[in-house]
Design a protein around this motif. Structure first.
Motif, PDB file in Angstrom:
ATOM      1  N   LEU A  77       0.602   4.164  13.478  1.00  0.00           N
ATOM      2  CA  LEU A  77       1.323   5.429  13.293  1.00  0.00           C
ATOM      3  C   LEU A  77       2.513   5.230  12.353  1.00  0.00           C
ATOM      4  CD1 LEU A  77      -0.445   5.832  15.873  1.00  0.00           C
ATOM      5  CD2 LEU A  77       1.294   7.401  16.687  1.00  0.00           C
ATOM      6  N   CYS A  78       2.214   4.747  11.158  1.00  0.00           N
ATOM      7  CA  CYS A  78       3.237   4.236  10.254  1.00  0.00           C
ATOM      8  C   CYS A  78       3.939   5.315   9.447  1.00  0.00           C
ATOM      9  CB  CYS A  78       2.626   3.217   9.298  1.00  0.00           C
ATOM     10  SG  CYS A  78       1.295   3.894   8.254  1.00  0.00           S
ATOM     11  N   GLY A  79       3.359   6.525   9.351  1.00  0.00           N
ATOM     12  CA  GLY A  79       3.971   7.551   8.520  1.00  0.00           C
ATOM     13  C   GLY A  79       4.092   7.076   7.086  1.00  0.00           C
ATOM     14  N   LYS A  80       5.247   7.344   6.468  1.00  0.00           N
ATOM     15  CA  LYS A  80       5.523   6.872   5.108  1.00  0.00           C
ATOM     16  C   LYS A  80       6.696   5.896   5.122  1.00  0.00           C
ATOM     17  CE  LYS A  80       8.494  10.823   3.885  1.00  0.00           C
ATOM     18  NZ  LYS A  80       8.830  11.807   2.831  1.00  0.00           N
ATOM     19  N   SER A  81       6.779   5.124   6.198  1.00  0.00           N
ATOM     20  CA  SER A  81       7.935   4.281   6.469  1.00  0.00           C
ATOM     21  C   SER A  81       8.225   3.280   5.357  1.00  0.00           C
ATOM     22  CB  SER A  81       7.708   3.523   7.783  1.00  0.00           C
ATOM     23  OG  SER A  81       8.745   2.589   8.001  1.00  0.00           O
ATOM     24  N   LEU A  82       9.507   3.118   5.048  1.00  0.00           N
ATOM     25  CA  LEU A  82       9.942   2.085   4.116  1.00  0.00           C
ATOM     26  C   LEU A  82       9.771   0.692   4.699  1.00  0.00           C
ATOM     27  CD1 LEU A  82      13.188   3.744   2.698  1.00  0.00           C
ATOM     28  CD2 LEU A  82      10.904   3.708   1.697  1.00  0.00           C
ATOM     29  N   ASP A  83       9.562   0.616   5.999  1.00  0.00           N
ATOM     30  CA  ASP A  83       9.307  -0.685   6.625  1.00  0.00           C
ATOM     31  C   ASP A  83       8.043  -1.330   6.062  1.00  0.00           C
ATOM     32  OD1 ASP A  83      11.491  -0.011   8.142  1.00  0.00           O
ATOM     33  OD2 ASP A  83      10.361   0.408   9.969  1.00  0.00           O
ATOM     34  N   LEU A  84       7.089  -0.510   5.637  1.00  0.00           N
ATOM     35  CA  LEU A  84       5.867  -1.042   5.041  1.00  0.00           C
ATOM     36  C   LEU A  84       6.186  -1.813   3.768  1.00  0.00           C
ATOM     37  CD1 LEU A  84       3.764   2.242   5.360  1.00  0.00           C
ATOM     38  CD2 LEU A  84       3.568   0.245   6.851  1.00  0.00           C
ATOM     39  N   VAL A  85       7.089  -1.260   2.959  1.00  0.00           N
ATOM     40  CA  VAL A  85       7.490  -1.907   1.714  1.00  0.00           C
ATOM     41  C   VAL A  85       8.213  -3.212   2.019  1.00  0.00           C
ATOM     42  CG1 VAL A  85       8.841  -1.629  -0.399  1.00  0.00           C
ATOM     43  CG2 VAL A  85       7.666   0.341   0.600  1.00  0.00           C
ATOM     44  N   TRP A  86       9.088  -3.183   3.009  1.00  0.00           N
ATOM     45  CA  TRP A  86       9.855  -4.381   3.368  1.00  0.00           C
ATOM     46  C   TRP A  86       8.935  -5.500   3.845  1.00  0.00           C
ATOM     47  CZ3 TRP A  86      10.816  -7.587   7.515  1.00  0.00           C
ATOM     48  CH2 TRP A  86      11.948  -8.404   7.440  1.00  0.00           C
ATOM     49  N   LEU A  87       7.967  -5.153   4.689  1.00  0.00           N
ATOM     50  CA  LEU A  87       7.038  -6.164   5.191  1.00  0.00           C
ATOM     51  C   LEU A  87       6.227  -6.767   4.044  1.00  0.00           C
ATOM     52  CD1 LEU A  87       5.882  -4.316   8.411  1.00  0.00           C
ATOM     53  CD2 LEU A  87       7.033  -6.551   8.366  1.00  0.00           C
ATOM     54  N   ALA A  88       5.782  -5.940   3.120  1.00  0.00           N
ATOM     55  CA  ALA A  88       5.044  -6.456   1.964  1.00  0.00           C
ATOM     56  C   ALA A  88       5.923  -7.372   1.122  1.00  0.00           C
ATOM     57  CB  ALA A  88       4.498  -5.304   1.133  1.00  0.00           C
ATOM     58  N   ALA A  89       7.210  -7.031   1.019  1.00  0.00           N
ATOM     59  CA  ALA A  89       8.135  -7.849   0.238  1.00  0.00           C
ATOM     60  C   ALA A  89       8.380  -9.213   0.878  1.00  0.00           C
ATOM     61  CB  ALA A  89       9.464  -7.114   0.053  1.00  0.00           C
ATOM     62  N   GLN A  90       8.111  -9.325   2.173  1.00  0.00           N
ATOM     63  CA  GLN A  90       8.233 -10.626   2.850  1.00  0.00           C
ATOM     64  C   GLN A  90       6.998 -11.486   2.632  1.00  0.00           C
ATOM     65  OE1 GLN A  90      11.419 -10.796   3.976  1.00  0.00           O
ATOM     66  NE2 GLN A  90      11.302  -8.676   3.234  1.00  0.00           N
ATOM     67  N   GLY A  91       6.043 -10.954   1.893  1.00  0.00           N
ATOM     68  CA  GLY A  91       4.833 -11.708   1.597  1.00  0.00           C
ATOM     69  C   GLY A  91       3.673 -11.408   2.512  1.00  0.00           C
ATOM     70  N   HIS A  92       3.777 -10.342   3.316  1.00  0.00           N
ATOM     71  CA  HIS A  92       2.707 -10.003   4.249  1.00  0.00           C
ATOM     72  C   HIS A  92       1.713  -9.031   3.631  1.00  0.00           C
ATOM     73  CE1 HIS A  92       4.640 -12.150   7.432  1.00  0.00           C
ATOM     74  NE2 HIS A  92       5.726 -11.400   7.385  1.00  0.00           N
ATOM     75  N   ARG A  93       0.497  -9.083   4.133  1.00  0.00           N
ATOM     76  CA  ARG A  93      -0.503  -8.056   3.859  1.00  0.00           C
ATOM     77  C   ARG A  93      -0.360  -7.009   4.963  1.00  0.00           C
ATOM     78  NH1 ARG A  93      -5.555 -10.535   4.774  1.00  0.00           N
ATOM     79  NH2 ARG A  93      -4.447 -12.169   5.861  1.00  0.00           N
ATOM     80  N   VAL A  94      -0.150  -5.782   4.589  1.00  0.00           N
ATOM     81  CA  VAL A  94       0.207  -4.725   5.537  1.00  0.00           C
ATOM     82  C   VAL A  94      -0.978  -3.795   5.755  1.00  0.00           C
ATOM     83  CG1 VAL A  94       1.789  -2.830   6.016  1.00  0.00           C
ATOM     84  CG2 VAL A  94       2.607  -4.855   4.784  1.00  0.00           C
ATOM     85  N   LEU A  95      -1.303  -3.576   7.025  1.00  0.00           N
ATOM     86  CA  LEU A  95      -2.342  -2.617   7.406  1.00  0.00           C
ATOM     87  C   LEU A  95      -1.690  -1.541   8.258  1.00  0.00           C
ATOM     88  CD1 LEU A  95      -5.877  -3.475   8.878  1.00  0.00           C
ATOM     89  CD2 LEU A  95      -4.605  -1.428   9.468  1.00  0.00           C
ATOM     90  N   GLY A  96      -1.386  -0.413   7.646  1.00  0.00           N
ATOM     91  CA  GLY A  96      -0.818   0.716   8.378  1.00  0.00           C
ATOM     92  C   GLY A  96      -1.910   1.682   8.787  1.00  0.00           C
ATOM     93  N   VAL A  97      -1.700   2.352   9.903  1.00  0.00           N
ATOM     94  CA  VAL A  97      -2.628   3.376  10.375  1.00  0.00           C
ATOM     95  C   VAL A  97      -1.841   4.669  10.557  1.00  0.00           C
ATOM     96  CG1 VAL A  97      -4.333   4.042  12.100  1.00  0.00           C
ATOM     97  CG2 VAL A  97      -3.974   1.612  11.582  1.00  0.00           C
ATOM     98  N   GLU A  98      -2.307   5.731   9.943  1.00  0.00           N
ATOM     99  CA  GLU A  98      -1.597   7.012   9.991  1.00  0.00           C
ATOM    100  C   GLU A  98      -2.608   8.145  10.058  1.00  0.00           C
ATOM    101  OE1 GLU A  98       0.526  10.222  10.136  1.00  0.00           O
ATOM    102  OE2 GLU A  98       1.452   8.231  10.368  1.00  0.00           O
ATOM    103  N   LEU A  99      -2.384   9.060  10.984  1.00  0.00           N
ATOM    104  CA  LEU A  99      -3.293  10.175  11.201  1.00  0.00           C
ATOM    105  C   LEU A  99      -3.267  11.193  10.074  1.00  0.00           C
ATOM    106  CD1 LEU A  99      -5.194  11.663  13.227  1.00  0.00           C
ATOM    107  CD2 LEU A  99      -3.119  12.727  14.173  1.00  0.00           C
ATOM    108  N   THR A 100      -2.104  11.382   9.464  1.00  0.00           N
ATOM    109  CA  THR A 100      -1.884  12.517   8.579  1.00  0.00           C
ATOM    110  C   THR A 100      -1.990  12.118   7.113  1.00  0.00           C
ATOM    111  OG1 THR A 100      -0.360  13.403  10.244  1.00  0.00           O
ATOM    112  CG2 THR A 100      -0.306  14.410   8.077  1.00  0.00           C
TER     113      THR A 100
END
Length: 216
Positions: A45-68
């Motif tokens: 339920l990630c929405g459009k969170s800037l946390d996704l960008v931060w996690l990617a910047a730490q070198g992670h592969r990000v898998l967000g799930v969002e209904l909308t």
């Protein structure tokens, strides 16, 4: 909560839950997980969170799930990214760089789609769900995440009878009662975040808590 509820919230831009900055609890506590660069992190339920960008910047592969779909498309537009789109089971999957957003019902996500994901970050999912759905959510996480997975969980707690959710109140006792044969739960931080906006809505107490989780 029904899909139509969240679709309507995004269409009306009623997204007070969206932070215009990276969550400070994430910045403060993520290093304690000692997550290896390149590892994959699930963000329900990630929405459009800037946390996704931060996690990617730490070198992670990000898998967000969002209904909308509105939220998914807004994320890539606001980040100036052109996403590739494909269909995977019940989801439309948008990908740009190290961020993949699965647009659809979180409860339709499979362990196969999760792949080698061994990290979890939940800032907005658990508190978006009423109590019966939270039990289902925890059970689904258990079915998805392999043993030794770790993550951060952020919750809100208040007197539920004083304000309807979402966000819903999640007590410390509820989190600590997660099945011990599946989870190790450690509370890292608890903060009083009651402000005038929530006082006007009838609250006398509002706490945010941060937990470190480990899938046994």
């Amino acid at each position: 909560m029904q899909a139509e509820f969240w679709q309507a919230r995004w269409q009306r831009n009623e997204i007070g839950f969206h932070l215009a900055e990276v969550n400070p609890y994430l910045v403060r506590h993520w290093p304690s997980l000692q997550a290896a660069p390149g590892s994959r992190v699930l963000v329900p339920l990630c929405g459009k969170s800037l946390d996704l960008v931060w996690l990617a910047a730490q070198g992670h592969r990000v898998l967000g799930v969002e209904l909308t779909q509105t939220a998914v498309e807004a994320f890539f537009a606001e980040q100036g990214l052109q996403a590739e789109v494909r269909v995977d089971g019940a989801f439309r999957v948008y990908r740009a760089g190290e961020v993949e957003l699965y647009c659809g019902d979180f409860f339709a996500l499979t362990a196969e789609q999760l792949g080698d994901c061994g990290l979890l970050y939940d800032r907005a999912a658990l508190i978006a769900l009423p109590e019966p759905m939270r039990q289902r959510y925890v059970a689904h996480l258990q079915s998805l995440l392999p043993a030794a997975s770790t993550g951060l969980l952020i919750t809100l707690d208040y007197e539920q009878s004083h304000m309807p959710g979402p966000p819903f109140a999640v007590s410390d006792g509820e989190v600590q009662a997660w099945p011990t044969d599946a989870w190790q739960v450690e509370r890292l931080e608890s903060c009083d975040v009651l402000d005038e906006r929530f006082r006007q809505r009838g609250l006398e107490r509002l706490e945010e808590r941060v937990y470190r989780l480990r899938r046994v």
